[in-house]
Design a protein around this motif. Structure first.
Motif, PDB file in Angstrom:
ATOM      1  N   VAL A   1      14.518 -11.552  33.024  1.00  0.00           N
ATOM      2  CA  VAL A   1      13.752 -10.858  34.062  1.00  0.00           C
ATOM      3  C   VAL A   1      12.919  -9.793  33.367  1.00  0.00           C
ATOM      4  N   VAL A   2      11.623 -10.029  33.293  1.00  0.00           N
ATOM      5  CA  VAL A   2      10.719  -9.143  32.560  1.00  0.00           C
ATOM      6  C   VAL A   2       9.978  -8.252  33.550  1.00  0.00           C
ATOM      7  N   LYS A   3      10.108  -6.935  33.388  1.00  0.00           N
ATOM      8  CA  LYS A   3       9.434  -5.966  34.250  1.00  0.00           C
ATOM      9  C   LYS A   3       8.514  -5.109  33.387  1.00  0.00           C
ATOM     10  N   ALA A   4       7.249  -4.999  33.828  1.00  0.00           N
ATOM     11  CA  ALA A   4       6.276  -4.212  33.070  1.00  0.00           C
ATOM     12  C   ALA A   4       5.390  -3.443  34.033  1.00  0.00           C
ATOM     13  N   ALA A   5       4.710  -2.442  33.509  1.00  0.00           N
ATOM     14  CA  ALA A   5       3.773  -1.681  34.341  1.00  0.00           C
ATOM     15  C   ALA A   5       2.652  -2.599  34.816  1.00  0.00           C
ATOM     16  N   ASP A   6       2.218  -3.514  33.956  1.00  0.00           N
ATOM     17  CA  ASP A   6       1.212  -4.518  34.313  1.00  0.00           C
ATOM     18  C   ASP A   6       1.614  -5.814  33.630  1.00  0.00           C
ATOM     19  N   ILE A   7       2.130  -6.727  34.416  1.00  0.00           N
ATOM     20  CA  ILE A   7       2.659  -7.957  33.841  1.00  0.00           C
ATOM     21  C   ILE A   7       1.560  -8.827  33.251  1.00  0.00           C
ATOM     22  N   ASN A   8       0.290  -8.569  33.653  1.00  0.00           N
ATOM     23  CA  ASN A   8      -0.837  -9.358  33.136  1.00  0.00           C
ATOM     24  C   ASN A   8      -1.564  -8.673  31.998  1.00  0.00           C
ATOM     25  N   ALA A   9      -1.029  -7.542  31.528  1.00  0.00           N
ATOM     26  CA  ALA A   9      -1.639  -6.856  30.390  1.00  0.00           C
ATOM     27  C   ALA A   9      -1.602  -7.778  29.167  1.00  0.00           C
ATOM     28  N   PRO A  10      -2.652  -7.738  28.332  1.00  0.00           N
ATOM     29  CA  PRO A  10      -2.723  -8.652  27.181  1.00  0.00           C
ATOM     30  C   PRO A  10      -1.497  -8.589  26.276  1.00  0.00           C
ATOM     31  N   GLU A  11      -1.011  -7.346  26.009  1.00  0.00           N
ATOM     32  CA  GLU A  11       0.136  -7.242  25.094  1.00  0.00           C
ATOM     33  C   GLU A  11       1.402  -7.839  25.712  1.00  0.00           C
ATOM     34  N   VAL A  12       1.515  -7.756  27.057  1.00  0.00           N
ATOM     35  CA  VAL A  12       2.679  -8.335  27.729  1.00  0.00           C
ATOM     36  C   VAL A  12       2.588  -9.862  27.702  1.00  0.00           C
ATOM     37  N   LYS A  13       1.394 -10.390  27.995  1.00  0.00           N
ATOM     38  CA  LYS A  13       1.223 -11.850  27.964  1.00  0.00           C
ATOM     39  C   LYS A  13       1.474 -12.400  26.561  1.00  0.00           C
ATOM     40  N   HIS A  14       1.020 -11.647  25.565  1.00  0.00           N
ATOM     41  CA  HIS A  14       1.231 -12.072  24.179  1.00  0.00           C
ATOM     42  C   HIS A  14       2.726 -12.065  23.848  1.00  0.00           C
ATOM     43  N   ALA A  15       3.427 -11.046  24.319  1.00  0.00           N
ATOM     44  CA  ALA A  15       4.871 -10.950  24.069  1.00  0.00           C
ATOM     45  C   ALA A  15       5.624 -12.078  24.778  1.00  0.00           C
TER      46      ALA A  15
ATOM     47  N   LYS B   1      21.515 -14.900  20.209  1.00  0.00           N
ATOM     48  CA  LYS B   1      20.244 -15.003  19.479  1.00  0.00           C
ATOM     49  C   LYS B   1      19.090 -14.481  20.326  1.00  0.00           C
ATOM     50  N   LEU B   2      19.094 -14.879  21.605  1.00  0.00           N
ATOM     51  CA  LEU B   2      18.026 -14.412  22.491  1.00  0.00           C
ATOM     52  C   LEU B   2      18.049 -12.895  22.621  1.00  0.00           C
ATOM     53  N   ARG B   3      19.233 -12.350  22.820  1.00  0.00           N
ATOM     54  CA  ARG B   3      19.346 -10.905  23.059  1.00  0.00           C
ATOM     55  C   ARG B   3      19.138 -10.083  21.793  1.00  0.00           C
ATOM     56  N   ASP B   4      19.681 -10.566  20.661  1.00  0.00           N
ATOM     57  CA  ASP B   4      19.696  -9.744  19.453  1.00  0.00           C
ATOM     58  C   ASP B   4      18.548 -10.024  18.495  1.00  0.00           C
ATOM     59  N   GLU B   5      17.928 -11.215  18.584  1.00  0.00           N
ATOM     60  CA  GLU B   5      16.871 -11.560  17.634  1.00  0.00           C
ATOM     61  C   GLU B   5      15.521 -11.797  18.322  1.00  0.00           C
ATOM     62  N   VAL B   6      15.522 -12.715  19.296  1.00  0.00           N
ATOM     63  CA  VAL B   6      14.253 -13.128  19.902  1.00  0.00           C
ATOM     64  C   VAL B   6      13.634 -12.005  20.729  1.00  0.00           C
ATOM     65  N   ARG B   7      14.409 -11.400  21.605  1.00  0.00           N
ATOM     66  CA  ARG B   7      13.867 -10.358  22.494  1.00  0.00           C
ATOM     67  C   ARG B   7      13.358  -9.137  21.726  1.00  0.00           C
ATOM     68  N   PRO B   8      14.126  -8.567  20.773  1.00  0.00           N
ATOM     69  CA  PRO B   8      13.607  -7.390  20.061  1.00  0.00           C
ATOM     70  C   PRO B   8      12.305  -7.670  19.306  1.00  0.00           C
ATOM     71  N   ALA B   9      12.169  -8.900  18.799  1.00  0.00           N
ATOM     72  CA  ALA B   9      10.985  -9.229  17.994  1.00  0.00           C
ATOM     73  C   ALA B   9       9.758  -9.530  18.840  1.00  0.00           C
ATOM     74  N   THR B  10       9.920  -9.712  20.137  1.00  0.00           N
ATOM     75  CA  THR B  10       8.782 -10.082  20.992  1.00  0.00           C
ATOM     76  C   THR B  10       8.612  -9.082  22.138  1.00  0.00           C
ATOM     77  N   LEU B  11       9.348  -9.249  23.181  1.00  0.00           N
ATOM     78  CA  LEU B  11       9.228  -8.363  24.344  1.00  0.00           C
ATOM     79  C   LEU B  11       9.623  -6.931  24.005  1.00  0.00           C
ATOM     80  N   GLY B  12      10.521  -6.779  23.037  1.00  0.00           N
ATOM     81  CA  GLY B  12      10.974  -5.441  22.656  1.00  0.00           C
ATOM     82  C   GLY B  12       9.926  -4.612  21.954  1.00  0.00           C
ATOM     83  N   THR B  13       8.834  -5.212  21.524  1.00  0.00           N
ATOM     84  CA  THR B  13       7.775  -4.462  20.824  1.00  0.00           C
ATOM     85  C   THR B  13       6.784  -3.814  21.780  1.00  0.00           C
ATOM     86  N   VAL B  14       6.880  -4.130  23.075  1.00  0.00           N
ATOM     87  CA  VAL B  14       5.943  -3.592  24.071  1.00  0.00           C
ATOM     88  C   VAL B  14       6.602  -2.415  24.789  1.00  0.00           C
ATOM     89  N   ASP B  15       5.959  -1.263  24.734  1.00  0.00           N
ATOM     90  CA  ASP B  15       6.513  -0.070  25.377  1.00  0.00           C
ATOM     91  C   ASP B  15       6.595  -0.244  26.893  1.00  0.00           C
TER      92      ASP B  15
END
Length: 755
Positions: free
Chosen positions: A443-457, A507-521
């Motif tokens: 479940v991904v929550k962002a200030a703007d889910i369509n922001a370029p950095e979010v879509k890229h993540a 793997k999803l929680r400890d590796e994949v998420r920090p390297a992708t979605l975790g990089t977006v403030d």
């Protein structure tokens, strides 16, 4: 005996005396209480635990985000279309025709939305023989199981005329319906069987219909009143169907037990030649006191579940606590009133054969003592050291398998085995689409889910989830632009194998998420789903084990210490109860995890213990075992206060309570064993665990280990340090009628000291 009047102190004795003198008022107040409780509960309605409150960790965070956003996530369904012949592929015309038939059939029901074909979504297996038609149920997900029947029938009908393929449906709604049907059928079977079984055993024990009906009537009215109170209390602490079922189980067990203890003592005193008033007064001061001590101890044990932090456990704990409290109050108030009203009529409805058998037994053993347990006790007390070593060794051997206990939320195939068609569908989908039947959900929550950095993540997460080996795909992303939330569905490698799927989740929680979605403030991305829920639930339970254990053990110790005013009795009580619980754990692990004798209860292939059961069993068993312990030790202490030697008091206490303890245990074992026959493995595990523990407790613990330990301790059983004498005295409810002749064995006389 003389006519002297005895001043009897204590809550139970005073309550019993008042009820016997004002019997119609006592009965009327009880009936009014039950009716008012049911009426208030019906008027208030019941508030059930929300899904978000049942979860913990990331699964709770994900549910809260969805709930706060006002998104009603629909129940998703999948229809497996699978070629029976390996030569037929999803791209062939016959296969496409079957897929089209399924799409038309489900759309025609009007109950579904967002129907997609495998050719649009790419949900075709690697071997090309299997494909998924996917859709969502209309309306709220929580009630989708009630509306899925027409869709299931439509899918079944769509299979007609397409013999070359297998067409089967599975999903949130259909599994919900399966669980609800199985759960409902199971508990109806248990509830319909439990009362007749209890009544039949009581009829054998008492030999009279009226006497047998009293315990059942008390238990049933206590359950009815508690059901009403649960509705009122649910507005403060939400309840659940599971809490309701546990309340029924505990209510029947303790309600029958408490009434049995009281009734047996009253009949024993009457058989000894005492008049009705005196017999009731003695029963109130002895068995009544034991019921109060036991009831309060059981309530404290049940309250331990309130420390788990899990709403489902809190609901079970509060519901159980309430039914025990209601049954306890009823036993020391309305029961003596009914016994006073009935008088000799309590023997009405005599069964001729049972009457002759019971009369013969009473004549042969005298003083209400059990001939079987008299023989056992003679050997135990003759060799107490050997008895302790053998009994303790046997219990530790039974407990040994518990060291390797593995807990998890059971998957569909573990829960039901091969007893339901949907289980076979579940296995086929997991084989064709590993993890596809129960994907992880981000479940991904962002200030703007369509922001370029979010879509890229999001794109990076989708790609990396597959490249990391956590998933084989397809990974699906659903956007909710208005709420700035995205749902990412990730089939986990491992599928129904919880260990392998758990590794994929890590793997999803400890590796994949920090390297992708975790990089977006500012982005929150909790991962939920069945595997995540099981993992988080286990983590929460592990964290709550220590506080629950400490609370239950410490408070039970204090209650026994104050009730018997003996440090030794308090310590031995705790140790013996822990041995009983440990042995039950070992049996549970041996049967359901290791499969030793699993075929006898239909539990082949489970391989694990359901997550919630160990803590639940500890609380329930620790509470229920106190019933017998308090009852037996109270009788031993009573005999000791009358002047018997400790050894003679032990023998007298055990053999005179053996009949009632055996009857109560047989009822509990029979009722719990009913749950061991149900189709759901979680219910089997609960039933087998409870039945085994009660059987061990009423035989090995109370009949062998307790008397042997007390015989070895001798006068040290009554040790109470001077430094603790400031504690309140709760030992004053013993009957003070004419004492039985003191046995003058080798230990000499004992003069009890009041403090």
């Amino acid at each position: 005996m003389g006519k002297r009047e005895t001043r009897v102190r204590g809550l139970a004795a005073r309550a019993g005396g008042w009820s016997a003198r004002h019997r119609w008022a006592a009965v009327g107040i009880w009936v009014l209480f039950v009716v008012l409780a049911m009426g208030l509960g019906s008027a208030a309605g019941r508030v059930d635990v929300k899904d978000s409150d049942q979860l913990s960790g990331e699964t709770h965070t994900a549910a809260r985000i969805v709930e706060d956003a006002g998104i009603d996530e629909p129940a998703s369904e999948s229809v497996l279309v699978q070629a029976k012949d390996r030569s037929l592929k999803a791209t062939d015309a016959a296969f496409r025709s079957a897929v089209s038939a399924v799409v038309r059939a489900v759309e025609a029901t009007g109950e579904v939305t967002d129907v997609t074909t495998p050719y649009d979504t790419g949900t075709i297996s690697e071997d090309g023989r299997s494909a998924l038609v996917q859709f969502d149920m209309r309306g709220e997900a929580d009630t989708a199981g009630e509306r899925v029947e027409p869709v299931l029938r439509a899918v079944e009908k769509a299979g007609e005329g397409h013999e070359a393929v297998r067409i089967e449906e599975i999903g949130g709604a259909s599994m919900m319906k399966t669980f609800d049907d199985a759960f409902g059928d199971d508990f109806r079977k248990a509830e319909y069987s439990a009362v007749p079984v209890a009544l039949g055993i009581l009829l054998i024990a008492f030999g009279a219909l009226v006497a047998a009906l009293l315990p059942v009537a008390l238990a049933v009215t206590a359950i009815m009143a508690t059901m009403g109170l649960m509705g009122v209390v649910s507005h403060v602490m939400p309840m659940s169907d599971t809490a309701n079922s546990v309340m029924l189980l505990v209510g029947l067990a303790v309600g029958v037990d408490y009434c049995l203890f009281y009734l047996r003592r009253e009949r024993e005193e009457r058989a000894a030649g005492r008049d009705a008033q005196t017999a009731l007064r003695i029963a109130a001061a002895t068995s009544g006191r034991a019921i109060v001590v036991s009831g309060v101890t059981v309530c404290v044990a049940m309250a331990g579940m309130l420390f788990t932090g899990l709403a489902e456990f809190e609901a079970m704990g509060l519901a159980s606590l309430m039914v025990v409290a209601v049954a306890m109050v009823g036993s020391v108030t309305v029961l003596p009133a009914l016994l006073s009203l009935l008088g000799e009529r309590v023997e009405k409805g005599r069964v001729p054969f049972l009457r002759r058998r019971n009369a013969h037994q009473r004549a042969s053993r005298g003083n209400g003592e059990s001939r079987l347990w008299t023989a056992v006790l003679r050997r135990v007390l003759a060799r107490p050291v050997l008895s302790v070593v053998v009994a303790t060794g046997a219990l530790l051997a039974l407990a040994a398998p518990a060291v390797g206990m593995k807990t998890q939320n059971l998957t569909l195939d573990q829960e039901f085995g091969d007893s339901l068609p949907i289980v076979q569908t579940y296995n086929r989908i997991n084989e064709a689409f590993p993890g596809g039947s129960e994907p992880a959900e981000v479940v991904v929550k962002a200030a703007d889910i369509n922001a370029p950095e979010v879509k890229h993540a999001l794109a990076g997460f989708k790609e990396r989830a597959i490249s990391s080996g956590a998933s084989r795909g397809p990974v699906e992303i659903r956007l909710h632009d208005e709420q700035n939330i995205a749902f990412v569905y990730v089939p986990l490698v491992g599928g129904s194998d919880q260990d392998e799927a758990g590794a994929s989740l890590e793997k999803l929680r400890d590796e994949v998420r920090p390297a992708t979605l975790g990089t977006v403030d500012g982005v929150e991305a909790p991962i939920t789903g069945q595997v995540a829920g099981s993992h988080d639930f286990n983590e929460q339970l592990v964290g709550s084990v220590v506080p629950v254990f400490v609370f239950v053990v410490v408070f039970a110790f204090l209650l026994i210490l104050l009730s018997f005013r003996s440090l030794t009795v308090a310590v031995t009580s705790i140790v013996l109860n822990l041995l009983s619980v440990g042995a039950a754990y070992g049996i549970l692990v041996a049967v359901f995890q290791h499969g030793w004798g699993a075929s006898l209860v239909g539990a082949e292939g489970v391989g694990a213990i359901i997550t919630w059961l160990p803590l639940f069993l500890f609380v329930i068993l620790f509470g229920l075992s106190m019933d017998y312990h308090v009852f037996v030790v109270s009788r031993i202490r009573e005999a000791r206060l009358r002047g018997r030697t400790t050894t003679d008091a032990i023998r007298h206490g055990v053999v005179t309570t053996a009949g009632v303890v055996t009857s109560a245990a047989v009822i509990m074992v029979a009722v719990f064993a009913i749950f061991g026959t149900l189709s759901m493995q979680s219910m089997k595990q609960m039933g087998v665990g409870l039945a085994a523990a009660v059987l061990i407790d009423a035989t090995v613990i109370r009949g062998v280990l307790l008397p042997a330990v007390m015989a070895l301790l001798g006068e040290r059983n009554w040790y109470f340090p001077t430094c603790l004498r400031w504690l309140p005295d709760m030992t004053h409810d013993e009957a003070l009628e004419e004492p039985a002749p003191a046995s003058r064995g080798g230990e000499g006389e004992y003069a009890p000291v009041r403090v």
